[in-house]
Scaffold this active site. Structure first.
Site, PDB file in Angstrom:
ATOM      1  CG  ASN A 119      -2.032  -0.963   1.166  1.00 43.15           C
ATOM      2  OD1 ASN A 119      -2.425  -1.396   0.089  1.00 43.15           O
ATOM      3  ND2 ASN A 119      -2.558  -1.346   2.319  1.00 43.15           N
ATOM      4  CG  ASP A 141      -8.504  -5.489  10.796  1.00 40.82           C
ATOM      5  OD1 ASP A 141      -9.502  -5.108  10.183  1.00 40.82           O
ATOM      6  OD2 ASP A 141      -7.750  -4.711  11.420  1.00 40.82           O
TER       7      ASP A 141
END
Length: 408
Positions: free
Chosen positions: A211, A307
């Site tokens: 990212n 997560d």
């Protein structure tokens, strides 16, 4: 002047020729309203008389460890508690070495050993002594123990050598003292872990999934928290940024490594800020050989990464105050609120990723802070200043919710 007016500054003088400059520094600090106490090492008496320091500071030189009287007073403990700042000036190689190994063989080193106040060391010595591997190792140890190291600078020395080892001049030292007291110290008893940067999920030795992230926001928060006295652990993906002072840095590559490092320490933390741009997916297989480009279409099989921020938010035992970050291209507030609820966060910081064309190297940012029943907008600002504004809000809410509950 208000920055140091009324502040308790304990000045420790050691045996360096640069000691002759200290009375002038004491005079200027007193003029600005500081309250000064002076402790001298035995060798310092060869360079400056106790009477000089007494007259200028306005107080007797602290010499004895025990003061007799109706109530016996243990002087090094009393002075250690009294000081807002301990300033060791000049600091010789000998004194730095003694401090680095925790010696307590005179009043000054005893005070440094017991005091919880910050200690600023101002080195002054010959350039060869300063550059010695032993001195450099000792200074490195002091930095790890949260000592402030002010100087030295390059200049002509009394022995006619020229190089790094000259004590900072009075103006620079006083400026550093003013900056020290300017900073908030409201996180001294707080342990905080921050994740920063991207994660790299490797496809083969040459290719990866990631990212956009420069890591600058996370590193700025770590710097701001350190400046405010927190014990900071920074878990960072691959970035080319300098580690902030007094911050423990742990480098990782991928999401699984970051998850593991977070959960090794998280139950001993008071606050957790998940600022990293963790890759959501990773390849199911890593190719040890470079994937050839023979085919126009390549099919990749990906698996969801854990997560990290949600795993901390949903902890049942020793859960810290949890802050997440949300980067969205549309429906910023709504999507971020949904993330906060789903991940069970105390606070989420939302920012629109279309604000800058250069998403990976921006020096400024703005944030929408979203709690369950409150919303605050922090306008576009330098990331370090923005980080201090963010910590102002976090500390206020943390104090209300968690401080009494979390005594770790």
């Amino acid at each position: 002047m208000k920055k140091i007016a009324g502040k308790h500054i304990l000045i420790g003088i050691s045996g360096s020729i640069a000691a002759y400059k200290v009375p002038e520094i004491i005079r200027k600090l007193k003029k600005k309203g500081a309250i000064i106490r002076v402790v001298m090492t035995h060798s310092a008496y060869s360079f400056i008389t106790p009477l000089t320091a007494e007259v200028i500071s306005g107080h007797p030189i602290e010499k004895n460890n025990f003061i007799s009287g109706s109530n016996i007073n243990i002087n090094h403990i009393k002075l250690g508690k009294w000081a807002d700042l301990i300033l060791i000036i000049p600091a010789t190689a000998n004194l730095i070495a003694r401090l680095s190994i925790g010696m307590a063989n005179d009043l000054l080193t005893e005070i440094c050993l017991v005091s919880k106040s910050r200690i600023a060391v101002v080195p002054a010595m010959n350039k060869i002594m300063y550059q010695s591997k032993f001195t450099q190792k000792n200074i490195k140890i002091l930095k790890k123990r949260n000592f402030l190291i002010w100087g030295p600078e390059v200049g002509k020395q009394i022995c006619n050598d020229f190089g790094l080892g000259k004590m900072l001049d009075a103006k620079k030292i006083i400026k550093l003292i003013e900056l020290f007291f300017k900073k908030k110290k409201d996180m001294q008893n707080i342990s905080i872990t921050i994740t920063a940067g991207p994660t790299y999920e490797l496809l083969d030795p040459m290719r990866l999934i990631t990212n956009y992230s420069s890591g600058k926001m996370g590193f700025s928060i770590a710097q701001a928290a350190s400046e405010r006295g927190a014990q900071v652990t920074l878990i960072s993906g691959p970035v080319y940024l300098k580690t902030p002072k007094n911050v423990k840095r742990i480098n990782v590559i991928n999401a699984l490594e970051m998850y593991k490092k977070v959960h090794q320490i998280i139950q001993k933390q008071n606050i957790f800020i998940g600022c990293a741009a963790v890759a959501d997916y990773r390849p199911t297989k890593f190719s040890k050989q470079k994937i050839k480009t023979n085919n126009k279409i390549v099919h990749l099989k990906l698996i969801k990464n854990p997560d990290i921020i949600a795993s901390v938010g949903k902890l049942n035992k020793n859960r810290p105050y949890v802050v997440g970050f949300s980067a969205e291209t549309h429906n910023l507030i709504q999507c971020s609120h949904e993330k906060r609820i789903k991940k069970k966060l105390d606070l989420i910081c939302a920012n629109r990723i279309t604000l800058s064309k250069d998403k990976s190297n921006i020096k400024n940012n703005s944030l929408n802070l979203l709690w369950k029943n409150k919303k605050i907008y922090l306008p576009f600002n330098n990331k370090l200043k923005l980080s201090h504004q963010l910590l102002d809000e976090i500390i206020q809410d943390y104090e209300k919710k968690y401080k009494c509950k979390n005594s770790r």
